[in-house]
Design a protein around this motif. Structure first.
Motif, PDB file in Angstrom:
ATOM      1  N   SER A   7       0.523  35.006 109.711  1.00  0.00           N
ATOM      2  CA  SER A   7       0.792  36.423 109.230  1.00  0.00           C
ATOM      3  C   SER A   7       0.429  36.766 107.711  1.00  0.00           C
ATOM      4  O   SER A   7      -0.161  37.967 107.387  1.00  0.00           O
ATOM      5  CB  SER A   7       1.962  37.049 109.605  1.00  0.00           C
ATOM      6  N   TYR A  66      -3.800  54.142 110.512  1.00  0.00           N
ATOM      7  CA  TYR A  66      -2.412  53.295 110.425  1.00  0.00           C
ATOM      8  C   TYR A  66      -1.192  53.754 109.778  1.00  0.00           C
ATOM      9  O   TYR A  66      -0.433  53.112 109.190  1.00  0.00           O
ATOM     10  CB  TYR A  66      -2.633  51.674 109.926  1.00  0.00           C
ATOM     11  N   GLN A  88      -3.200  36.825 107.338  1.00  0.00           N
ATOM     12  CA  GLN A  88      -4.232  37.641 107.908  1.00  0.00           C
ATOM     13  C   GLN A  88      -3.448  39.086 107.426  1.00  0.00           C
ATOM     14  O   GLN A  88      -3.876  40.128 108.101  1.00  0.00           O
ATOM     15  CB  GLN A  88      -4.189  37.802 109.317  1.00  0.00           C
ATOM     16  N   ARG A  89      -2.618  39.175 106.524  1.00  0.00           N
ATOM     17  CA  ARG A  89      -1.994  40.156 106.203  1.00  0.00           C
ATOM     18  C   ARG A  89      -1.411  41.197 107.233  1.00  0.00           C
ATOM     19  O   ARG A  89      -1.439  42.353 107.309  1.00  0.00           O
ATOM     20  CB  ARG A  89      -2.855  41.316 105.553  1.00  0.00           C
ATOM     21  N   ASP A  90      -0.881  40.588 108.371  1.00  0.00           N
ATOM     22  CA  ASP A  90      -0.222  40.991 109.463  1.00  0.00           C
ATOM     23  C   ASP A  90       0.998  41.701 109.075  1.00  0.00           C
ATOM     24  O   ASP A  90       2.132  41.147 109.661  1.00  0.00           O
ATOM     25  CB  ASP A  90      -0.307  40.209 110.673  1.00  0.00           C
ATOM     26  N   ASP A  92      -3.981  44.725 102.115  1.00  0.00           N
ATOM     27  CA  ASP A  92      -3.287  45.161 103.430  1.00  0.00           C
ATOM     28  C   ASP A  92      -4.087  44.750 104.695  1.00  0.00           C
ATOM     29  O   ASP A  92      -4.771  44.214 104.732  1.00  0.00           O
ATOM     30  CB  ASP A  92      -2.833  46.671 103.470  1.00  0.00           C
ATOM     31  N   THR A  93      -3.524  45.298 105.895  1.00  0.00           N
ATOM     32  CA  THR A  93      -4.082  44.833 107.104  1.00  0.00           C
ATOM     33  C   THR A  93      -5.507  45.248 107.098  1.00  0.00           C
ATOM     34  O   THR A  93      -6.376  44.383 107.674  1.00  0.00           O
ATOM     35  CB  THR A  93      -3.366  45.669 108.315  1.00  0.00           C
ATOM     36  N   SER A  99       0.847  44.739 116.389  1.00  0.00           N
ATOM     37  CA  SER A  99       0.082  43.580 115.627  1.00  0.00           C
ATOM     38  C   SER A  99      -1.295  43.742 115.941  1.00  0.00           C
ATOM     39  O   SER A  99      -1.635  43.696 117.252  1.00  0.00           O
ATOM     40  CB  SER A  99       0.691  42.156 116.053  1.00  0.00           C
ATOM     41  N   TYR A 100      -1.957  44.174 115.016  1.00  0.00           N
ATOM     42  CA  TYR A 100      -3.502  44.367 115.048  1.00  0.00           C
ATOM     43  C   TYR A 100      -4.360  42.837 115.110  1.00  0.00           C
ATOM     44  O   TYR A 100      -5.352  42.813 115.571  1.00  0.00           O
ATOM     45  CB  TYR A 100      -3.846  45.096 113.841  1.00  0.00           C
ATOM     46  N   VAL A 101      -3.464  41.953 114.818  1.00  0.00           N
ATOM     47  CA  VAL A 101      -4.098  40.557 114.802  1.00  0.00           C
ATOM     48  C   VAL A 101      -4.022  40.081 116.500  1.00  0.00           C
ATOM     49  O   VAL A 101      -5.039  39.581 117.015  1.00  0.00           O
ATOM     50  CB  VAL A 101      -3.584  39.548 114.000  1.00  0.00           C
ATOM     51  N   ASN A 136       3.201  44.070 110.212  1.00  0.00           N
ATOM     52  CA  ASN A 136       4.143  44.387 110.953  1.00  0.00           C
ATOM     53  C   ASN A 136       4.830  43.069 111.545  1.00  0.00           C
ATOM     54  O   ASN A 136       5.988  43.160 111.880  1.00  0.00           O
ATOM     55  CB  ASN A 136       3.790  45.258 112.225  1.00  0.00           C
TER      56      ASN A 136
END
Lengths: 324, 547
Positions: A283, A59, A286-288, A35-36, A84-86, A290
């Motif tokens: 995404s 999260y 990077q497991r983004d 996951d993220t 988005s955490y990225v 959202n």
């Protein structure tokens, strides 16, 4: 007024469709390993178990899947797609930023594929089994059989590397700061190869379908009637054959818009276009989650809207269809 | 050009068919004349080449596969053969025009009625938009379209079949052509509409003084409209003469055979069935078709296809159900066989309720009531051998396969096909033979009742006569009851003991055929009977007083 009711009904019908897509996508993404937090920790070069657990709690990733799903849907209903955490931005901002490029690419590709495909198909059909037809049909077959990634790379080699005519990638020349027409032309130059790469296979589809459709319609009784009225070949083609032959092509047009969106992932990645396709690819890596969910939502809306427009176009083209 | 120059002269016309066809020439030395103000009927069965003759005149043959190889075609004395395509285009729709068979497919579905008439004017005149619009309106008035002002903006699918044919005629007449070629213009229409269209063609032709080449397979239509008749057989003209000569004193054996096959309008003497048991009884049968509508699209009006229909069918009896398209006659046939579920009423087969029968009961009952369908090609599975097609029913009902196949071969003999037919596939047969296979399949389960839905309407008249004879013969031999659905009153007159006349889902009149034909009680029946083409012409009994 009946049109408004029709549009409203179609919009209502779209709600359960989108809901199903989102639930399905959410569950599928949860099934995939990682996951993220895994991706974040990986980027940081590792962290201790306590920190990872704290991040997960922060999260909401420590909750059962159903709770996470419910929370996501509740927020989605308010058009809040999360953070988005990225990209360190709200997902909606990231998406809107990228949507323009992708829409431009898709519309240009579709327009190119449709107009050229239909025209070539009609010409091939009118000169069926001649040299012209053979050349066009063979060309169509080549387009049809060439994967877009291969075509993209070959075009880059020929037109950018060897000839230097077109830029290798990106959507604008970096640090050139063009304005006005220069800016438009600059963007257009950047879109030539991606558009070609994305559209050629669709062009082949339309070409083949249009050729078959024209050949079929040309044999119908009303074309014979028009001939018996004294209509010449040009008139037959434009007034009697084309309009009827276009109907199946328009159906395909709507159906293919969604696959075109899939194709843009590959093409945008190769040409480094900052669009939704490239964003989707990154995404995933990077497991983004959202952002990915946002892209899925946006693309389902686009596909539904396009299908609606196709139906409108179809009703406009075919007098026998009434919207109801 | 003198006043006597015929509008159309065809001299020694030859049209070649592609290699591998059943014959090398579609038309072999065809000579024919159409004079001013004259209607010439070109009659022939399917495959006789009559439509290709029309194609040759208009120069619209599907070249190069089918092409003219000899002879001359003169339009008002002008030889068409040498004309360049551009000149031909100027003639088509202008000095010679064509009316086609199927008005639904012969009109462009995407263009309004007005546009399609206007196109003729646009192609052949210099008139401005307004003048053309006025002329279009006048044409629609001339062909008696109700409310021509709104018809102008209608699309073909928005008007009825008869109206569409009127539009076709308006289109053909727009330029006041010297020659009108009508290729089976009324074949796809109901009998009452057919009569109106025939009268319209007659009326307009008299008004405009054009010559008409009228192509048809129907001698009733010929009797209704022809001044002169030409009979075509496999591309050769076998007989030509005035309508009276050809219809009443045919000379060529082929013409005589064709005319002999036309069913007469006088029903045979009634047979009595008062003592026979009732095998099929329908009591206040009801079937309504609700137009589809989704949750949000609102309700649409329901159509009662079968409305309170009751009848008895006794053993050995034939009950005809006659009516025009949309009258509900096919729905009746589907409901009594439970191919469709009726909404109300009762149907008893041999005293047992079929509408409420459970799955297993129904299957057992189905073997007692079997159907013969209209289109023998579409109703036979093309991938099965004939023997399997016929044996399928008995096998399903428990007969050992070997025995069922033996019976199937036996049945082929019964329907007058050779036993060798058993191993072949449906496409290897002609239309009439296929319908015999359909009948054999229906008989395989030894039913008591056969429901036949327009079983002969797709067949040529000579073949039709054979199939009707076969049905009548089987009915006697096997003591069958027949529920016979047809739109063709001539056919009904020949075969049915009683007829039920249907209009808009209701039976408006039912009685012994001879009585109904002699003294129709209901107004609609009278209208139907008076619309039969050539009803005043009694086909001569040419078989008996052969010259």
């Amino acid at each position: 007024m009946p049109f408004l009711i029709y549009a409203l009904r179609r919009a209502l019908q779209a709600v359960p469709v989108i809901l199903m897509i989102m639930v399905g996508a959410f569950l599928l993404l949860k099934l995939a390993p990682g996951d993220t937090v895994d991706a974040l920790v990986g980027d940081m070069g590792g962290a201790d178990a306590q920190f990872i657990a704290r991040l997960r709690a922060e999260y909401g990733l420590d909750q059962p899947v159903w709770v996470q799903l419910w929370r996501y849907l509740a927020k989605m209903a308010q058009f809040d797609f999360g953070w988005s955490y990225v990209y360190e931005q709200p997902v909606s901002v990231v998406l809107l930023d990228r949507l323009g490029v992708t829409l431009m690419l898709m519309c240009a590709s579709l327009f190119f594929a449709f107009t050229i495909g239909v025209a070539l198909g009609a010409i091939a059909a009118r000169r069926a089994y001649s040299v012209t037809d053979n050349v066009i049909s063979t060309l169509g077959l080549v387009f049809y059989a060439t994967p877009s990634f291969f075509l993209s790379l070959m075009m880059i080699v020929v037109f950018s590397v060897k000839l230097g005519w077109l830029p290798v990638g990106g959507i604008r020349t970096i640090a050139a700061f063009y304005t006005g027409w220069d800016h438009v032309l600059d963007v257009a130059r950047h879109l030539v190869m991606p558009t070609a790469a994305l559209s050629l296979i669709y062009l082949a589809f339309y070409l083949r379908l249009m050729r078959a459709s024209v050949l079929e319609v040309a044999e119908l009784d009303f074309v014979r009637t028009a001939r018996a009225k004294g209509a010449g070949e040009g008139r037959l083609m434009f007034h009697h054959i084309m309009r009827n032959a276009l109907l199946p092509v328009v159906t395909l047009l709507g159906l293919q818009f969604s696959t075109l969106l899939g194709g843009s992932v590959v093409v945008e990645t190769i040409f480094s276009l900052p669009g939704l396709g490239q964003l989707a690819y990154q995404s995933v890596i990077q497991r983004d989650m959202n952002t990915l969910m946002g892209i899925i939502f946006l693309s389902s809306v686009v596909v539904i809207v396009v299908n609606f427009l196709t139906d409108l176009l179809y009703a406009r083209l075919d007098s026998r269809i009434e919207l109801s | 050009m003198t006043a006597e120059t015929p509008v159309l002269q065809i001299e020694d016309l030859r049209v070649a068919l592609p290699e591998g066809s059943d014959r090398p020439l579609a038309l072999d030395r065809l000579s024919l004349e159409v004079k001013r103000g004259e209607i010439v009927c070109l009659v022939g069965e399917s495959g006789s080449g009559k439509s290709l003759a029309a194609g040759a005149v208009m120069r619209l043959l599907p070249e190069p596969a089918v092409r003219m190889t000899g002879g001359r075609i003169l339009l008002e004395g002008q030889d068409l053969a040498g004309l360049p395509e551009r000149e031909m285009r100027r003639l088509r729709g202008n000095r010679m025009a064509m009316v086609f068979q199927e008005p639904m497919t012969a009109l462009n579905p995407q263009k309004t009625v007005g546009w399609q008439i206007d196109e003729v004017l646009k192609l052949h005149t210099d008139l401005g938009r307004k003048a053309r619009a006025e002329r279009t309106l006048r044409m629609l008035e001339q062909v008696h379209i109700p409310d021509p002002r709104s018809a102008i903006h209608a699309y073909p699918h928005q008007v009825s079949g008869g109206q569409r044919q009127r539009v076709m005629i308006a289109m053909a007449l727009a330029m006041d052509p010297r020659l009108i070629i009508a290729d089976e213009p009324t074949t796809a229409l109901d009998v009452t509409t057919q009569l109106q269209i025939l009268r319209l063609i007659r009326e307009l032709q008299e008004g405009h003084g054009s010559g008409v080449l009228f192509i048809t397979h129907d001698f009733g239509v010929v009797a209704e409209i022809a001044d002169r008749v030409a009979v075509l057989r496999r591309g050769e003209l076998v007989e030509q003469g005035t309508a009276d000569e050809v219809l009443n004193r045919p000379r060529h054996p082929y013409t005589r055979a064709l005319i002999a096959a036309v069913p007469g309008l006088t029903p045979p003497a009634p047979r009595s069935f008062a003592d026979a048991p009732v095998v099929l009884r329908a009591d206040r049968m009801l079937k309504t078709f609700k137009a589809r509508g989704g949750l949000l699209s609102g309700r649409r009006e329901a159509v009662a296809a079968v409305d309170d229909v009751s009848f008895d069918l006794r053993r050995g009896e034939t009950l005809g159900i006659v009516g025009e398209s949309g009258s509900g006659k096919t729905t009746v046939s589907r409901c009594v066989t439970r191919l469709l579920d009726a909404d109300g009423g009762r149907v008893e087969l041999d005293g047992r309720d079929i509408l409420n029968a459970s799955g297993r009961e129904l299957r057992a009952m189905r073997s007692k009531i079997q159907m013969v369908f209209q289109d023998p090609m579409a109703s036979l599975n093309p991938r099965k051998r004939v023997v399997d097609l016929i044996a399928q029913g008995p096998i399903v009902h428990g007969t050992p396969p070997r025995e069922a196949r033996d019976q199937a071969r036996e049945l082929l003999r019964l329907v007058e096909l050779s036993p060798a037919a058993a191993e072949r596939y449906p496409h290897e047969f002609s239309g009439g033979q296929r319908q015999r296979i359909g009948i054999a399949r229906a008989l395989a389960l030894e039913p008591k009742v056969i429901v036949a839905d327009e079983p002969v309407s797709a067949l040529d008249v000579s073949v039709q006569a054979q199939v009707l004879r076969l049905l009548a013969d089987l009915r006697e031999r096997l003591d069958l009851s027949l529920l016979f659905v047809t739109h063709d009153l001539r056919v009904a007159a020949q075969l049915c003991d009683r007829v039920a006349v249907m209009e808009k889902g209701r039976v408006v009149e039912m009685g012994v055929t001879a009585d109904v034909f002699a003294e129709p009680q209901h107004e609609y029946t009278r209208k139907l009977l008076s619309s039969i083409p050539g009803r005043d012409w009694t086909p001569p009994d040419v078989r008996d007083n052969a010259a």
